[in-house]
Design a protein around this motif. Structure first.
Motif, PDB file in Angstrom:
ATOM      1  N   LEU A 174       0.830  -1.201   0.000  1.00  0.00           N
ATOM      2  CA  LEU A 174       0.000   0.000   0.000  1.00  0.00           C
ATOM      3  C   LEU A 174       0.866   1.253   0.000  1.00  0.00           C
ATOM      4  N   ALA A 175       1.878   1.295   0.859  1.00  0.00           N
ATOM      5  CA  ALA A 175       2.747   2.473   0.942  1.00  0.00           C
ATOM      6  C   ALA A 175       3.477   2.701  -0.377  1.00  0.00           C
ATOM      7  N   TYR A 176       3.935   1.634  -0.995  1.00  0.00           N
ATOM      8  CA  TYR A 176       4.659   1.763  -2.259  1.00  0.00           C
ATOM      9  C   TYR A 176       3.744   2.272  -3.370  1.00  0.00           C
ATOM     10  N   ARG A 177       2.521   1.761  -3.409  1.00  0.00           N
ATOM     11  CA  ARG A 177       1.571   2.240  -4.428  1.00  0.00           C
ATOM     12  C   ARG A 177       1.261   3.716  -4.237  1.00  0.00           C
ATOM     13  N   MET A 178       1.224   4.158  -3.000  1.00  0.00           N
ATOM     14  CA  MET A 178       0.882   5.556  -2.740  1.00  0.00           C
ATOM     15  C   MET A 178       2.062   6.500  -2.973  1.00  0.00           C
ATOM     16  N   THR A 179       3.266   6.088  -2.578  1.00  0.00           N
ATOM     17  CA  THR A 179       4.426   6.983  -2.682  1.00  0.00           C
ATOM     18  C   THR A 179       5.183   6.814  -3.992  1.00  0.00           C
TER      19      THR A 179
END
Length: 194
Positions: A41-46
């Motif tokens: 999730l963090a990678y998709r967002m950042t």
């Protein structure tokens, strides 16, 4: 090792009770169970591996420090963890944007950044965005979470089902119900995707 094996049979909710009491073994198990989906999730967002790693680290540190804040009546542990990660990722994106603008200003290259529109169209877009945010906030948490993951996180129905440990049909139903409510609330303000 035997203690860890005994903890591994516990449900996430039971582990959270131990985490709230400061049990590092329970926290380690919780991290092992949820860090991969949290990183995703963090990678998709950042969009950046290092930023995503920082977001996950900040999120889990926050969880370690505030494990007592988890409320089982509001959803699963995984949903709560993903919510913490989501908020940390947004904070990270905002910090980076401010840092980039400050650095550009310090270097005298502000013209490289697009100037904010001050037109009526931009004002209308901001107003519409505020109405959409308000409408999303009025949805039940389980519906707003799946809509955010699908439309803002870019996750497929099956990915969301895995993250939230929920059947795919339930995810699809929550998205459908949430979108119907959004259409009813927003009316002609904007077209809500089907």
């Amino acid at each position: 090792m035997a203690e860890r094996a005994d903890l591994s049979i516990l449900a996430d909710e039971d582990l959270m009770q131990l985490v709230s009491k400061g049990d590092p073994r329970a926290f380690e198990l919780l991290y092992d169970r949820h860090s991969t989906v949290a990183f995703s999730l963090a990678y998709r967002m950042t969009g950046l591996r290092a930023a995503a790693e920082d977001v996950v680290q900040e999120a889990f540190l926050s969880i370690w420090r505030s494990g007592a804040r988890y409320d089982h009546t509001r959803g699963s542990v995984r949903t709560w963890i993903l919510g913490v990660v989501h908020h940390r990722a947004i904070d990270s994106l905002r910090r980076n944007l401010r840092h980039d603008k400050r650095r550009a200003s310090d270097e005298g290259i502000e013209e490289r950044f697009e100037a904010p529109d001050r037109t009526d169209v931009a004002a209308a877009r901001r107003e519409e965005a505020a109405e959409v945010r308000d409408a999303l906030a009025s949805l039940p948490p389980e519906q707003s979470k799946v809509i955010e993951l699908a439309y803002f996180g870019g996750f497929s129905h099956s990915e969301i089902a895995n993250m939230l440990e929920t059947p795919v049909g339930t995810v699809k139903g929550r998205i459908r119900l949430g979108l119907e409510k959004l259409r009813g609330q927003l009316g002609d303000v904007m077209e809500v995707p089907a």
